[in-house]
Design an enzyme around this catalytic site. Structure first.
Site, PDB file in Angstrom:
ATOM      1  N   HIS A 160       0.836  -1.207   0.000  1.00  0.00           N
ATOM      2  CA  HIS A 160       0.000   0.000   0.000  1.00  0.00           C
ATOM      3  C   HIS A 160       0.871   1.257   0.000  1.00  0.00           C
ATOM      4  CE1 HIS A 160      -3.252  -2.537   2.160  1.00  0.00           C
ATOM      5  NE2 HIS A 160      -3.749  -2.225   0.972  1.00  0.00           N
ATOM      6  N   CYS A 247      -2.791   0.368   9.898  1.00  0.00           N
ATOM      7  CA  CYS A 247      -3.820  -0.559   9.382  1.00  0.00           C
ATOM      8  C   CYS A 247      -4.880  -0.949  10.393  1.00  0.00           C
ATOM      9  CB  CYS A 247      -3.163  -1.844   8.886  1.00  0.00           C
ATOM     10  SG  CYS A 247      -1.662  -1.579   7.982  1.00  0.00           S
TER      11      CYS A 247
HETATM   12  C1  CIR Z   1      -3.977  -7.725   3.275  1.00  0.00           C
HETATM   13  O1  CIR Z   1      -3.157  -8.204   2.475  1.00  0.00           O
HETATM   14  O2  CIR Z   1      -4.991  -7.164   2.890  1.00  0.00           O
HETATM   15  C2  CIR Z   1      -3.709  -7.870   4.749  1.00  0.00           C
HETATM   16  N1  CIR Z   1      -3.069  -9.129   4.997  1.00  0.00           N
HETATM   17  C3  CIR Z   1      -2.866  -6.737   5.252  1.00  0.00           C
HETATM   18  C4  CIR Z   1      -3.547  -5.404   5.146  1.00  0.00           C
HETATM   19  C5  CIR Z   1      -2.758  -4.318   5.747  1.00  0.00           C
HETATM   20  N2  CIR Z   1      -3.451  -3.080   5.678  1.00  0.00           N
HETATM   21  C6  CIR Z   1      -2.884  -1.917   5.485  1.00  0.00           C
HETATM   22  O3  CIR Z   1      -1.677  -1.834   5.242  1.00  0.00           O
HETATM   23  N3  CIR Z   1      -3.648  -0.851   5.472  1.00  0.00           N
END
Ligand code: CIR
Length: 254
Positions: A160, A247
């Site tokens: 991201h 997150c």
């Molecule tokens: C994903 O791949 O969607 C989750 N395992 C990790 C999401 C992390 N979110 C973020 O960086 N905003």
């Protein structure tokens, strides 16, 4: 008053989506304890917590940041790029209803909140594998009436935009130049992460303090040198799920 929306770690976190990281064993009890300590850090930073119900069958549901973008005037419910994460938005929609007018990303748009970095009236949006040009166009159309401009930012090698760059003070960004070109953020100063810590760009600014992971001590020292006040948290288990400190919450003024 600052609100922080959080959600407990799902016992299915080990089945999370992974893009750039290998699958490693996640200690769920430790993940839950670390998440509670993270919530305490949010409270220490001046937030009132709104804890959502656990979603045991949704492995990535602790990562509430990806489900919405909350601005002062309006909130946008996202359409997460990973199909397995789409059901996470429903309860977040309910939680945000009392605080903001709600808008939503519609197909074919996909957007993860982790790709949206707001600086003043500009939304920088990572053109990642999760957030596509259709959603970036929709954001521009929705937010024009609130005088926001939306700028797409190319990324390389990270999940991201906020893996690569976050705000650590009103007028300072923390950037990993290996993942994103810092020159794209015009008019704002930036500090580079220590090159030995590729995931050090993800910091959570809450009021005047920064919630920051224990896994990045070298960059933490750089931040302290710049006079930034840090609350340290150990996020080792959610880091294995490719998540960082931004997150696990949605922080906004009520
Ligand atoms: C994903 O791949 O969607 C989750 N395992 C990790 C999401 C992390 N979110 C973020 O960086 N905003």
């Amino acid at each position: 008053m600052k609100i922080a929306i959080t959600r407990p770690v799902s016992p299915a976190l080990a089945e999370c989506e992974l893009t750039y990281m290998p699958r490693r064993i996640i200690d769920i009890r430790l993940a839950a304890a670390q998440h509670q300590a993270y919530e305490k850090a949010l409270v220490a930073g001046g937030c009132e917590l709104r804890r959502l119900e656990m979603q045991a069958t949704l492995p990535d549901s602790v990562f509430v940041e990806d489900t919405a973008v909350v601005l002062d005037e309006v909130a946008i419910i996202t359409r997460p790029g990973a199909e397995s994460r789409r059901a996470e938005t429903e309860s977040v929609t309910e939680a945000l209803r009392g605080y903001r007018e709600l808008l939503g990303i519609t197909p074919p748009g996909t957007l993860d909140g982790g790709d949206v970095l707001t600086v003043g009236r500009t939304l920088y949006v990572g053109a990642s594998a999760r957030s596509n040009s259709a959603s970036i166009k929709q954001l521009g159309e929705m937010l024009g009436r609130f005088n926001y401009q939306v700028v797409a930012i190319p990324l390389r090698g990270c999940l991201h935009l906020k893996t690569a760059v976050t705000r650590v003070a009103p007028d300072l960004l923390l950037v990993n130049p290996a993942f994103v070109d810092a020159a794209l953020f015009s008019g704002i100063a930036w500090l580079a992460v220590d090159p030995a810590e590729p995931h050090a760009g993800n910091a959570l600014l809450v009021g005047e303090t920064v919630i920051y992971p224990a896994s990045c001590p070298r960059t933490r020292a750089r931040l302290i040198e710049r006079g930034i006040k840090i609350i340290g948290v150990d996020m080792s288990e959610t880091e294995k799920a490719e998540g960082g400190v931004t997150c696990c919450s949605l922080v906004f003024e009520a």
